[in-house]
Design an enzyme around this catalytic site. Structure first.
Site, short mmCIF file in Angstrom:
data_model
loop_
_atom_site.label_atom_id
_atom_site.label_comp_id
_atom_site.label_asym_id
_atom_site.label_seq_id
_atom_site.Cartn_x
_atom_site.Cartn_y
_atom_site.Cartn_z
N PRO A 26 0.68 -1.59 0.12
CA PRO A 26 0.02 -0.60 -0.15
C PRO A 26 0.46 1.30 0.12
O PRO A 26 0.57 1.81 0.68
CB PRO A 26 -0.79 -0.35 1.36
CG PRO A 26 0.26 -0.65 2.17
CD PRO A 26 0.35 -2.13 1.19
N CYS A 27 1.68 1.45 -0.94
CA CYS A 27 2.21 2.54 -1.37
C CYS A 27 1.24 3.77 -1.46
O CYS A 27 1.70 4.86 -1.11
CB CYS A 27 2.94 2.61 -2.69
SG CYS A 27 2.39 2.63 -3.72
N HIS A 28 0.01 3.83 -1.40
CA HIS A 28 -0.86 4.83 -2.01
C HIS A 28 -1.04 5.64 -0.41
O HIS A 28 -1.90 6.56 -0.01
CB HIS A 28 -2.38 4.64 -2.56
CG HIS A 28 -2.63 3.36 -1.30
ND1 HIS A 28 -2.89 1.82 -1.66
CD2 HIS A 28 -3.58 2.79 -0.79
CE1 HIS A 28 -3.50 1.13 -0.88
NE2 HIS A 28 -3.94 2.10 -0.31
#
Length: 168
Positions: free
Chosen positions: A135-137
């Site tokens: 989850p880089c978001h």
């Protein structure tokens, strides 16, 4: 992101609520999730179309359920071996950010023992090969602003809203 030409890469293109997605897997696990027109997408020439590949089918089903709000985590084998040791450390740290949570690039750097490496952390986050699942978001600017997302800020905003991390 460089994938070794000596390792077979299996691929499947799917549609989602956020547009087309290219999935990639190796014999070790899911190795890539890229939105169409995403920055830093790899060269897929030589990859093997494999719509029946078990990891790709699992990834497609879990992503569809996630986008529909019916799933809040992913549980499939991942292959993050295609990055440098530093990138892999950043990507592993991303996996520890809980759904609905966010962090900053600076905090992420501190979490991996590299508090002064904010720019390098940002570059590693931007090159995360497994969007959404890793989850880089969930990484925001130090002031809480939506900054940088290889899949586009509109998608980042949508993902964070879906997870309840930000309001509209």
């Amino acid at each position: 992101m460089k994938f070794s030409k000596s390792v077979p890469i299996y691929t499947l293109h799917v549609t989602s609520a956020l547009g087309g997605i290219t999935l990639a897997a190796t014999d070790r696990g899911l190795a890539g999730v890229w939105f169409d027109a995403q920055r830093h997408a790899p060269d897929t020439s030589g990859w093997i179309e494999a719509p029946e590949h078990s990891v790709l089918k699992q990834a497609e089903a879990q992503l569809q359920a996630y986008f529909a709000g019916q799933r809040d985590h992913f549980d499939m084998p991942l292959d993050l071996s295609h990055g440098t040791d530093f990138q892999q450390a950043v990507w592993q740290a991303l996996l520890r950010i809980p759904r609905g949570g966010t962090t900053s690039y600076g905090r992420l750097g501190a979490d991996i023992g590299k508090p002064a490496a904010v720019r390098a952390v940002g570059a590693a986050v931007g090159r995360n090969p497994i969007s959404v699942v890793v989850p880089c978001h969930r990484v925001l600017g130090s002031d809480g602003s939506l900054t940088g997302y290889a899949g586009g800020l509109e998608r980042k905003s949508h993902l964070l809203q879906l997870e309840g991390a930000v309001n509209e």
